[in-house]
Design a protein around this motif. Structure first.
Motif, PDB file in Angstrom:
ATOM      1  N   PRO A   1       0.814  -1.223   0.000  1.00 12.30           N
ATOM      2  CA  PRO A   1       0.000   0.000   0.000  1.00 12.30           C
ATOM      3  C   PRO A   1       0.849   1.276   0.000  1.00 12.30           C
ATOM      4  O   PRO A   1       0.397   2.319  -0.485  1.00 12.30           O
ATOM      5  N   LEU A   2       2.064   1.198   0.534  1.00 10.84           N
ATOM      6  CA  LEU A   2       2.942   2.360   0.508  1.00 10.84           C
ATOM      7  C   LEU A   2       3.434   2.620  -0.913  1.00 10.84           C
ATOM      8  O   LEU A   2       3.584   3.777  -1.328  1.00 10.84           O
ATOM      9  N   VAL A   3       3.678   1.547  -1.666  1.00 12.74           N
ATOM     10  CA  VAL A   3       4.112   1.701  -3.054  1.00 12.74           C
ATOM     11  C   VAL A   3       2.989   2.301  -3.897  1.00 12.74           C
ATOM     12  O   VAL A   3       3.214   3.225  -4.695  1.00 12.74           O
ATOM     13  N   THR A   4       1.769   1.810  -3.731  1.00  8.56           N
ATOM     14  CA  THR A   4       0.655   2.380  -4.495  1.00  8.56           C
ATOM     15  C   THR A   4       0.406   3.826  -4.083  1.00  8.56           C
ATOM     16  O   THR A   4       0.054   4.663  -4.924  1.00  8.56           O
ATOM     17  N   TRP A   5       0.599   4.138  -2.825  1.00  4.41           N
ATOM     18  CA  TRP A   5       0.449   5.524  -2.342  1.00  4.41           C
ATOM     19  C   TRP A   5       1.465   6.434  -3.013  1.00  4.41           C
ATOM     20  O   TRP A   5       1.127   7.532  -3.470  1.00  4.41           O
ATOM     21  N   LEU A   6       2.697   5.982  -3.117  1.00  6.94           N
ATOM     22  CA  LEU A   6       3.738   6.761  -3.780  1.00  6.94           C
ATOM     23  C   LEU A   6       3.414   6.975  -5.255  1.00  6.94           C
ATOM     24  O   LEU A   6       3.602   8.062  -5.802  1.00  6.94           O
ATOM     25  N   VAL A   7       2.917   5.918  -5.906  1.00  6.37           N
ATOM     26  CA  VAL A   7       2.574   6.013  -7.325  1.00  6.37           C
ATOM     27  C   VAL A   7       1.420   6.986  -7.538  1.00  6.37           C
ATOM     28  O   VAL A   7       1.457   7.843  -8.432  1.00  6.37           O
ATOM     29  N   GLU A   8       0.384   6.859  -6.727  1.00  8.62           N
ATOM     30  CA  GLU A   8      -0.795   7.710  -6.880  1.00  8.62           C
ATOM     31  C   GLU A   8      -0.475   9.185  -6.685  1.00  8.62           C
ATOM     32  O   GLU A   8      -1.084  10.050  -7.312  1.00  8.62           O
ATOM     33  N   ARG A   9       0.502   9.489  -5.839  1.00 10.49           N
ATOM     34  CA  ARG A   9       0.865  10.883  -5.591  1.00 10.49           C
ATOM     35  C   ARG A   9       1.907  11.404  -6.590  1.00 10.49           C
ATOM     36  O   ARG A   9       2.353  12.538  -6.472  1.00 10.49           O
ATOM     37  N   GLY A  10       2.277  10.570  -7.547  1.00  7.91           N
ATOM     38  CA  GLY A  10       3.218  11.022  -8.567  1.00  7.91           C
ATOM     39  C   GLY A  10       4.652  11.027  -8.109  1.00  7.91           C
ATOM     40  O   GLY A  10       5.510  11.660  -8.733  1.00  7.91           O
ATOM     41  N   TYR A  11       4.963  10.304  -7.026  1.00  6.67           N
ATOM     42  CA  TYR A  11       6.319  10.285  -6.483  1.00  6.67           C
ATOM     43  C   TYR A  11       7.184   9.210  -7.144  1.00  6.67           C
ATOM     44  O   TYR A  11       8.370   9.090  -6.838  1.00  6.67           O
ATOM     45  N   VAL A  12       6.582   8.387  -8.004  1.00  2.00           N
ATOM     46  CA  VAL A  12       7.292   7.357  -8.762  1.00  2.00           C
ATOM     47  C   VAL A  12       6.854   7.463 -10.216  1.00  2.00           C
ATOM     48  O   VAL A  12       5.656   7.440 -10.509  1.00  2.00           O
ATOM     49  N   ASP A  13       7.813   7.584 -11.133  1.00  8.62           N
ATOM     50  CA  ASP A  13       7.516   7.684 -12.563  1.00  8.62           C
ATOM     51  C   ASP A  13       7.771   6.385 -13.314  1.00  8.62           C
ATOM     52  O   ASP A  13       7.142   6.121 -14.339  1.00  8.62           O
ATOM     53  N   VAL A  14       8.711   5.582 -12.831  1.00 12.65           N
ATOM     54  CA  VAL A  14       9.069   4.303 -13.445  1.00 12.65           C
ATOM     55  C   VAL A  14       9.309   3.299 -12.320  1.00 12.65           C
ATOM     56  O   VAL A  14       9.973   3.630 -11.332  1.00 12.65           O
ATOM     57  N   LEU A  15       8.785   2.094 -12.466  1.00 14.46           N
ATOM     58  CA  LEU A  15       8.956   1.067 -11.437  1.00 14.46           C
ATOM     59  C   LEU A  15       9.629  -0.159 -12.034  1.00 14.46           C
ATOM     60  O   LEU A  15       9.218  -0.655 -13.090  1.00 14.46           O
ATOM     61  N   ALA A  16      10.687  -0.640 -11.376  1.00 16.36           N
ATOM     62  CA  ALA A  16      11.319  -1.913 -11.722  1.00 16.36           C
ATOM     63  C   ALA A  16      11.177  -2.813 -10.500  1.00 16.36           C
ATOM     64  O   ALA A  16      11.568  -2.425  -9.393  1.00 16.36           O
TER      65      ALA A  16
END
Length: 358
Positions: free
Chosen positions: A77-92
Motif C-alpha cells: 500500500p505504501l508503493v501504491t500511495w507513492l505512485v498515486e501521488r506522482g512520487y514514482v515515474d518508473v517502477l522496476a
C-alpha cells in the motif's frame, strides 16, 4: 507470540502498512529532523528522507527499484500511495512484489504473523500454510492466486493480443488493466496502469506470474514475452530524460535485479551516444541490508563504487541507508505525507504517456 497459539488466531492477522493521512501533523517529520543530527543509520534514514523530498520537489524522472519479499510483508500500500501521488515515474520490480499484493485483496485470505524462532514448518506444511519468515498464508489461497488469477489473464491475453510478441512492460500494463476490471483496483499493477507508470520486471517467470503461465491452457497461444524489447524501451525512457534538463533520480528498496536494471539502462544511454559523456542518475537513495564487503551489486555503494561506472553522479545526493525496508519505508512515507500534506500530487513534470512509451 507463544508457540501454542493456533496459526489462524484472529489476533495474529498481519495488516498491510498504510499512511495516516489524518495523523498529527509534524510528529514523524519532527522526528526525522532530529534524526538528521544524530548518527549511524538513523542519520542516514533522515538523509534519505531529505533526498527523496528534494526529488519530489524537483523535475527529475523518479525511478524506483522494488526488491525482496516486500508485498507479502504488507509494504505494497505504501508503493501504491507513492505512485498515486506522482512520487514514482518508473517502477522496476521483482515478480513476487507485483503479484503477492493480490493476496490481501482476495476474499477470505488472511496473512498471519508467527514467531519465526519457534514455528514448526512441518506442521505448517501439514496444515496447508506457506511461510515468509515471520508471516504465513494459506497454500490453497496462494496457489489460487497463481493459477486462477494470473492464469486466467493469460487465457484472455491469448484471445485478445494479435501480435506474436509482447514486451514485459506492455504485458504488465495489460495485466494492470485486467486486474483493475476484475476488482483488484488497489493492486500495484492496477494503480500503475491508471497512473501511466511503466513497470519493468526482468525476472517475470520467477514468481506467481510464471506459475500462472504454466497452468494456463491457452498459454502456448499467448504472445512470446520479449525481454530485450523492454531493455530498449527502458533505455529510450532514460535517454529522453537524461539528454534533457530533466535528468533521472532513483530510489532502491533493496537491491537485486531491479537495482541493476535501472542502473545499467542509464549507462546504456551513454553507449548509445558514443561513450562521450557519462549519463548518471542525478540523485539516488538505497535502503538495503546488503553488505558492501561481499562484492554483490545489492550492497554496491551509490556514492563511491557506482560512480566509477557512471551510474550515479559525483557530488549529488547519493544516500545509502543500511536498514530494513519494513522499518525505513513507513517512516519515510509518513514523513512525506506530513511534509507535503493531504492529497498532494506531484503534477510537474507531467506523467509519461504510455502510448508513446510502447
Amino acid at each position: 507470540m507463544t508457540r501454542d497459539l493456533p496459526f489462524d488466531d484472529p489476533s495474529l492477522v498481519r495488516e498491510p502498512m498504510t499512511v495516516a493521512e489524518d495523523g498529527g501533523r509534524g510528529s514523524v517529520l519532527a522526528l526525522l529532523g532530529r534524526m538528521e543530527k544524530s548518527a549511524f543509520q538513523g542519520r542516514k534514514l533522515a538523509e534519505a528522507f531529505a533526498a527523496w523530498k528534494r526529488m519530489i520537489e524537483g523535475d527529475s524522472l523518479i525511478c524506483m527499484g522494488y526488491a525482496a519479499s516486500m508485498s507479502s510483508a504488507g509494504m505494497w500500500p505504501l508503493v501504491t500511495w507513492l505512485v498515486e501521488r506522482g512520487y514514482v515515474d518508473v517502477l522496476a520490480s521483482t515478480s513476487a512484489n507485483i503479484t503477492e499484493d493480490l493476496l490481501d485483496m482476495m476474499d477470505g485470505t488472511r496473512v498471519y504473523r508467527v514467531d519465526p524462532e519457534h514455528v514448526d514448518d512441518v506442521a505448517l506444511a501439514e496444515k496447508g500454510y506457506y511461510r515468509f519468515y515471520d508471516h504465513i498464508v494459506s497454500s490453497k489461497k496462494y496457489d489460487q492466486m497463481e493459477t486462477v488469477v494470473t492464469g486466467r489473464f493469460f487465457d484472455e491475453l491469448a484471445e485478445t493480443w494479435r501480435k506474436p510478441t509482447i514486451p514485459t512492460v506492455r504485458l504488465l500494463f495489460e495485466l494492470g488493466l485486467w486486474l483493475n476490471a476484475k476488482g483488484f483496483e488497489k493492486s500495484i499493477l492496477a494503480t500503475t496502469a491508471r497512473s501511466q507508470v511503466p513497470v519493468f520486471c526482468c525476472g517475470l517467470p520467477d514468481g506467481p506470474i510464471g506459475e500462472g503461465y504454466s497452468t494456463s491452457p491457452k498459454a502456448e497461444q499467448a504472445p512470446v514475452v520479449d525481454f530485450f524489447k523492454d531493455y530498449r524501451i527502458a533505455t529510450d525512457i532514460m535517454d529522453s530524460a537524461m539528454t534533457s534538463k530533466r535528468g533521472t533520480s532513483v530510489v532502491f528498496l533493496g537491491g537485486g535485479v531491479p537495482k541493476d536494471f535501472l542502473q545499467i539502462t542509464a549507462t546504456s544511454v551513454r553507449t548509445r551516444h558514443g561513450n562521450v559523456d557519462p549519463t548518471p542518475h542525478k540523485a539516488s537513495i538505497q535502503i538495503t541490508t546488503d553488505n558492501t564487503v561481499f562484492g554483490g551489486l545489492g550492497g554496491a555503494t551509490l556514492a563511491t563504487e557506482c560512480i566509477s561506472w557512471g551510474k550515479e553522479a559525483h557530488g549529488s545526493d547519493n544516500v545509502m541507508c543500511f536498514a530494513d525496508v519494513t522499518i525505513a519505508l513507513p517512516i519515510i512515507c509518513q514523513g512525506l505525507a506530513e511534509y507535503f500534506g493531504r492529497g498532494h500530487r506531484r503534477e510537474r513534470p507531467k506523467p509519461l504517456k504510455l502510448a508513446e512509451v510502447f
